[in-house]
Design a protein around this motif. Structure first.
Motif, short mmCIF file in Angstrom:
data_model
loop_
_atom_site.label_atom_id
_atom_site.label_comp_id
_atom_site.label_asym_id
_atom_site.label_seq_id
_atom_site.Cartn_x
_atom_site.Cartn_y
_atom_site.Cartn_z
N PHE A 36 48.31 29.85 43.67
CA PHE A 36 46.95 29.67 44.13
C PHE A 36 45.99 30.21 43.08
N LEU A 37 44.90 29.49 42.86
CA LEU A 37 43.89 29.88 41.88
C LEU A 37 42.51 29.78 42.52
N VAL A 38 41.77 30.90 42.46
CA VAL A 38 40.37 30.93 42.87
C VAL A 38 39.57 31.20 41.61
N GLN A 39 38.79 30.23 41.16
CA GLN A 39 38.08 30.37 39.90
C GLN A 39 36.64 29.90 40.08
N GLY A 40 35.69 30.81 39.78
CA GLY A 40 34.29 30.46 39.89
C GLY A 40 33.88 30.11 41.31
N SER A 41 34.49 30.76 42.28
CA SER A 41 34.24 30.43 43.69
C SER A 41 33.79 31.67 44.45
N GLU A 42 33.28 31.44 45.66
CA GLU A 42 32.88 32.55 46.52
C GLU A 42 33.14 32.18 47.97
N ASN A 43 33.17 33.24 48.79
CA ASN A 43 33.40 33.07 50.23
C ASN A 43 34.72 32.34 50.48
N VAL A 44 35.79 32.90 49.95
CA VAL A 44 37.13 32.32 50.06
C VAL A 44 38.03 33.30 50.81
N LEU A 76 49.13 34.33 42.31
CA LEU A 76 47.79 34.33 42.88
C LEU A 76 46.81 34.88 41.84
N ALA A 77 45.77 34.12 41.51
CA ALA A 77 44.79 34.54 40.52
C ALA A 77 43.38 34.36 41.06
N LEU A 78 42.55 35.41 40.88
CA LEU A 78 41.13 35.36 41.22
C LEU A 78 40.36 35.58 39.93
N LYS A 79 39.48 34.64 39.56
CA LYS A 79 38.76 34.73 38.29
C LYS A 79 37.30 34.36 38.51
N ASN A 80 36.41 35.25 38.06
CA ASN A 80 34.97 34.98 38.12
C ASN A 80 34.55 34.57 39.53
N SER A 81 35.01 35.29 40.52
CA SER A 81 34.75 34.92 41.91
C SER A 81 34.26 36.13 42.70
N LYS A 82 33.71 35.86 43.88
CA LYS A 82 33.20 36.96 44.70
C LYS A 82 33.31 36.61 46.18
N ASN A 83 33.23 37.68 46.98
CA ASN A 83 33.37 37.56 48.43
C ASN A 83 34.69 36.87 48.79
N ILE A 84 35.78 37.55 48.42
CA ILE A 84 37.13 37.02 48.62
C ILE A 84 37.89 37.94 49.56
N THR A 142 52.38 39.51 39.20
CA THR A 142 52.49 38.83 40.48
C THR A 142 51.14 38.23 40.88
N ALA A 143 50.08 39.02 40.76
CA ALA A 143 48.73 38.56 41.10
C ALA A 143 47.73 39.37 40.29
N PHE A 144 46.52 38.82 40.10
CA PHE A 144 45.50 39.58 39.41
C PHE A 144 44.12 39.05 39.78
N MET A 145 43.13 39.91 39.59
CA MET A 145 41.74 39.50 39.68
C MET A 145 41.05 39.91 38.38
N TRP A 146 40.10 39.08 37.95
CA TRP A 146 39.39 39.33 36.68
C TRP A 146 37.94 38.90 36.85
N VAL A 160 37.24 44.20 19.85
CA VAL A 160 35.96 44.10 20.56
C VAL A 160 35.53 45.48 21.02
N ASP A 161 34.26 45.79 20.87
CA ASP A 161 33.69 47.04 21.38
C ASP A 161 33.74 47.02 22.90
N PRO A 162 34.42 47.99 23.55
CA PRO A 162 34.48 47.98 25.01
C PRO A 162 33.12 47.99 25.69
N ALA A 163 32.09 48.52 25.00
CA ALA A 163 30.76 48.57 25.60
C ALA A 163 30.21 47.19 25.90
N THR A 164 30.75 46.16 25.26
CA THR A 164 30.27 44.79 25.50
C THR A 164 31.04 44.08 26.61
N ALA A 165 32.05 44.73 27.17
CA ALA A 165 32.90 44.09 28.18
C ALA A 165 32.43 44.47 29.58
N PRO A 166 32.68 43.64 30.57
CA PRO A 166 32.28 43.96 31.94
C PRO A 166 32.94 45.24 32.43
#
Length: 668
Positions: free
Chosen positions: A189-197, A220-228, A243-247, A306-312
């Motif tokens: 399962f992939l949730v990408q760029g989605s919300e309210n899932v 199971l992957a959650l990417k660039n998503s919210k309200n999951i 096994t699963a991750f969110m990013w 990459v400078d970590p200060a530039t990462a989310p």
């Protein structure tokens, strides 16, 4: 596609003598094995009945030692009698975690126990954590089941669904995935760029294959998503990948999530990277790598340049009321990838760590692993971290905070060219019943990358509280500041600014490695005939090496070990004794690169006299000798005496990289 119906049985049974009476009106729900499921997924090691209800037992795959890991689940409305029949001989059993207070009774090869809803219990046989185990998930009855007719619901009724020939099921905004009890979906399962899932249900998400289709090879992957919301799902995976991750996701609730992936290694349970406002509650995870890993993998993927200060950032994470089992690496881990602008406000509370092992292939060799671990590879700010009410059943090292050059023998590099700090970390009510070392290791990097403001309150090993830093457990280097320890014996607390070694007498060359000459009494030098001894220079080009005057002479550290490479110059790692006394020297020296060349020679000196080998001849390491030699010696020192560990070329300098991590211990 295959379908089979679940069934609900009114619980009634004859209660064995000595049992408290279970609720006679408890409703037990079990879901039959779906038609068409290959038999290899069904366990032959155990059978289970709950009352008069048969409960299917599945196998997720083999652990690192080649033994099956089994699991089962049932729903019940009240206290229920569960009988587990074991189909192989055993002498003793335990029901884990011990915090549940379950003892059960045995009759032949059967173990019976009464369990309440919302209880995860593990059957451990003969104390063999490497052997065949059973994880049982007892849940409350399911409520608010979505409608199959709802157009926003992807509904899997009871049955077996093999989706391995297609890409992941991609879930869009506003959708719900429901895997009903009795359904097993072999897919992703992939949730990408989605919300309210929402992804939920009492079924099983099964993933034991590699697709090679360009999508993430995870269940199971959650990417660039919210309200999951992820709820009630069992994920059974049998691959040496996450096994699963969110990013880069936010407002994620993971409730009553169960994951088993015992395949060695990299089988992390549900990784959290560059995400915020995340809740895990009532999780159970069995992996052969990090059970929990909170990471920073960057804005566009992990790149140590990459400078970590530039990462989310990664922040506002709560993980509670859960059980963790890791056959390798860490049970609870922050890092090793720390490519995020900050890690802030992360809390672990009410956790049972059932098992934490370091590594089947490199036991007791990897210093950056622990039951409760913070391992930073990238220079950033990690702060306001709390570990509270953590119970450890079986582990090696208990607690670790460290800043490393790289991870897993250089395969995952770090970068420390920017400022970084780990601070305001709190350990409260940590209890270990483990027979491991229970070491508490706090190792900052250098004066620009400190670990500071660390609090320990009520750390209990066995039946004793740790009441002094100068105990058998603490190892703290000189780049840790303001450590506080509270215990019933010292309720007002005591403070130290390090360093602390177990008895104030051990000097470990890799753990005390520094970019400054003389720190912890270690010096990094070269020697050449006609020139003499010269101090090396710390390389500022990002390679993090000590370099001599030639092209290849160097000393560096990777994954907890020191590496030496001679040129026409000999390599000298010198230690100057801070006091008089008798010492023992230990450590294994072996070739690192075994592709070619003609090997090296090695020796240990006290001032100007060789003390190892004892025959006065340099020890030859052949070009392919990756087993090496134990460098054991003892001697009596005066203050200021020099112990020198030396590596020299033979005919050429090709392929001469050599591993050697000496340890010096005063034994007087």
């Amino acid at each position: 596609m295959f379908f089979s119906l679940s069934f609900i049985v009114l619980f009634s049974a004859n209660i064995p003598a000595g049992y408290a009476q279970a609720s006679e009106d408890a409703m037990v729900t079990a879901y039959p094995v779906p038609s068409g499921l290959p038999s290899k997924y069904v366990s032959s090691d155990f059978t289970i009945t709950a009352g008069n209800t048969s409960v299917p037992v599945y196998v997720s795959g083999e652990n690192a030692w080649g033994n099956n890991v089994s699991y089962a689940a049932l729903d019940t409305s009240g206290l229920t009698n569960v009988n587990i029949n074991v189909h192989f001989p055993f002498n003793s059993y335990q029901l884990l975690p011990h915090s549940l207070g379950l003892s059960g009774t045995r009759n032949g090869n059967s173990v019976s126990v009464q369990v309440n809803p919302d209880t995860d219990v593990t059957l451990l046989l003969d104390g063999d954590y490497n052997g065949r185990v059973l994880h049982l998930f007892v849940r409350s009855p399911e409520t608010n089941i979505p409608s199959m007719q709802d157009s926003h619901v992807i509904y899997y009724p009871p049955g077996y669904y093999d989706l391995s020939a297609q890409g992941p099921v991609q879930i869009t905004s506003g959708q719900t995935v429901y895997i009903s009890g009795g359904a097993i979906v072999r897919g992703r399962f992939l949730v990408q760029g989605s919300e309210n899932v929402t992804i939920r249900g009492r079924g099983i998400l099964l993933n034991d294959y590699v697709s090679g289709d360009g999508f993430d090879e995870v269940a199971l992957a959650l990417k660039n998503s919210k309200n999951i919301e992820i709820r009630d799902l069992i994920v059974a995976r049998d691959q040496n990948a996450w096994t699963a991750f969110m990013w880069k996701s936010a407002q994620v609730d993971v409730l009553n999530y169960k994951a088993i992936n015992a395949r060695y290694a990299s089988s992390d349970g549900f990784n959290i990277a560059n995400s915020h406002d995340v809740l895990f509650d009532h999780a159970f995870i069995h992996t052969s790598d990090d059970s929990v890993a909170i990471k920073g993998t960057g804005n566009a993927g992990y790149d140590p340049a990459v400078d970590p200060a530039t990462a989310p950032p990664t922040y506002n994470i709560t993980y509670q009321n859960s059980q963790l089992w890791s056959d390798a690496n860490n049970a609870i881990g922050i890092g090793a990838e720390t490519l995020a602008s900050t890690f802030d406000n992360i809390k672990f509370k009410n956790i049972d760590i059932l098992r934490n092992f370091d590594d089947i292939n490199y036991p007791d060799q990897l210093t950056e692993r622990a039951a409760i671990n913070i391992c930073a590879l990238n220079a950033t700010t990690i702060q306001n971290i709390t570990f509270e009410d953590i119970r450890v059943e079986k582990a090696k090292r208990l607690i670790n905070i460290t800043m490393e050059d790289d991870f897993w023998f250089g395969s995952l590099p770090g970068n420390w060219q920017w400022p970084g700090v780990i601070r305001n970390v709190h350990y409260k009510n940590i209890t270990s019943m483990s027979d491991g070392s229970n070491e508490i290791r706090i190792y900052g990097r250098d004066a620009a990358h400190l670990i500071e403001n660390i609090t320990f309150k009520n750390i209990q090993i066995g039946d004793q509280f740790v009441s002094a830093f100068q105990s058998a457990y603490f190892r703290v280097n000189s780049f840790a500041r303001n450590l506080e320890l509270y215990s019933p014996e010292n309720p007002n607390g005591i403070t130290t600014d390090g360093p602390i070694l177990p008895d104030g007498s051990t000097h470990h060359a890799a753990e005390q490695f520094s970019m400054e000459q003389g720190v912890n009494h270690w010096f990094y030098r070269t020697w050449q005939a006609g020139v003499g001894t010269r101090d090396m220079v710390w390389n500022l080009d990002g390679s993090m090496h000590w370099h001599g005057p030639k092209a290849w002479d160097a000393i560096w550290k990777a994954d907890g070990e020191l590496y030496f490479h001679p040129d026409v110059t000999q390599i000298l790692l010198d230690w100057v004794s801070p006091r008089a006394g008798k010492i023992e020297i230990n450590g294994i020296v072996k070739k690192s690169v075994v592709n070619g060349g003609d090997g090296v020679t090695v020796s240990i000196w006290k001032n100007n006299q060789m003390i190892w080998p004892s025959n006065g001849q340099w020890q030859v390491l052949e070009y392919n000798d990756n087993m090496g030699h134990e460098t054991a010696a003892s001697t009596i020192l005066n203050k200021g005496d020099v112990i020198s560990f030396r590596v020299d070329k033979r005919g050429t300098t090709d392929y001469d990289s050599t591993k050697w991590t000496p340890e010096i211990t005063f034994i007087d």
